[in-house]
Design a protein around this motif. Structure first.
Motif, mmCIF file in Angstrom:
data_model
loop_
_atom_site.group_PDB
_atom_site.id
_atom_site.type_symbol
_atom_site.label_atom_id
_atom_site.label_comp_id
_atom_site.label_asym_id
_atom_site.label_seq_id
_atom_site.Cartn_x
_atom_site.Cartn_y
_atom_site.Cartn_z
ATOM 1 N N TRP A 51 0.831 -1.187 0.000
ATOM 2 C CA TRP A 51 0.000 0.000 0.000
ATOM 3 C C TRP A 51 0.870 1.243 0.000
ATOM 4 N N ALA A 52 0.640 2.135 -0.954
ATOM 5 C CA ALA A 52 1.293 3.449 -0.997
ATOM 6 C C ALA A 52 0.245 4.450 -0.521
ATOM 7 N N GLY A 68 -4.495 7.013 -1.828
ATOM 8 C CA GLY A 68 -3.553 5.899 -1.751
ATOM 9 C C GLY A 68 -3.847 4.863 -2.818
ATOM 10 N N SER A 70 -2.484 0.688 -4.450
ATOM 11 C CA SER A 70 -1.638 -0.498 -4.309
ATOM 12 C C SER A 70 -0.602 -0.475 -5.423
ATOM 13 N N GLN A 73 5.047 -4.876 -5.297
ATOM 14 C CA GLN A 73 6.119 -4.929 -4.319
ATOM 15 C C GLN A 73 7.458 -5.235 -4.988
ATOM 16 N N TRP A 79 8.581 0.665 0.715
ATOM 17 C CA TRP A 79 8.087 1.891 0.099
ATOM 18 C C TRP A 79 8.170 3.034 1.096
ATOM 19 N N PRO A 81 6.823 6.612 1.671
ATOM 20 C CA PRO A 81 5.746 7.404 1.079
ATOM 21 C C PRO A 81 6.134 8.846 0.761
ATOM 22 N N ASP A 82 5.327 9.478 -0.082
ATOM 23 C CA ASP A 82 5.504 10.887 -0.428
ATOM 24 C C ASP A 82 5.413 11.715 0.844
ATOM 25 N N GLY A 96 7.449 9.688 -3.271
ATOM 26 C CA GLY A 96 7.689 8.368 -2.702
ATOM 27 C C GLY A 96 8.687 7.584 -3.545
ATOM 28 N N TRP A 98 11.383 3.712 -3.494
ATOM 29 C CA TRP A 98 11.763 2.441 -2.883
ATOM 30 C C TRP A 98 13.105 2.598 -2.190
#
Length: 140
Positions: A51-52, A68, A70, A73, A79, A81-82, A96, A98
């Motif tokens: 989930w982002a 938000g 999905s 992965q 992740w 986030p922003d 956001g 990785w």
């Protein structure tokens, strides 16, 4: 030999021209603080997705909420986030991305096996095994 030198120079100039736009970045100074993030409950994720969470983005002259979502992965990464960072009198959005997880060790997963009584026919369809004609007969 002059042709080879000319071709090398031309190739180098072309490579430089192609890669230069990818190095350019745009920075916008925003003096209005973003609102408090909106809480979103994360739904159940399918295996292989994360989930982002949502974030505030700047559009024209105000902040807008981006919901938000999905995302697929990446094994060995998490992740980030922003977020918005305050620097001096301005606010800067950090998108956001990785981040590699330290000390990552993959978790072995058991392979799901089909029950032995399930077989596939010549067309690739699966169903309960057995020979044709076996099973309950219709008494109509």
């Amino acid at each position: 030999m002059k042709i080879v030198t000319l071709l090398r120079t031309l190739m180098a100039a072309t490579t430089l021209a192609i890669t230069m736009p990818s190095v350019a970045q745009i920075s916008i100074n925003i003096s209005i603080a973003p609102p408090v993030p909106i809480y979103e409950s994360a739904p159940m994720m399918a295996p292989g997705y994360v989930w982002a969470p949502g974030y505030w983005a700047w559009h024209d002259d105000h902040h807008v909420w981006i919901r938000g979502r999905s995302i697929v992965q990446r094994v060995g990464y998490r992740w980030e986030p922003d977020r918005w960072e305050q620097r001096g009198n301005g606010y800067y959005r950090q998108p956001g991305n990785w981040i590699r997880t330290a000390y990552y060790a993959p978790v072995p997963m058991d392979k799901v096996k089909k029950p032995k009584h399930w077989k596939s026919d010549k067309h690739g369809r699966t169903g309960q095994g057995g020979k044709k004609g076996q099973g309950k007969k219709n008494d109509d």
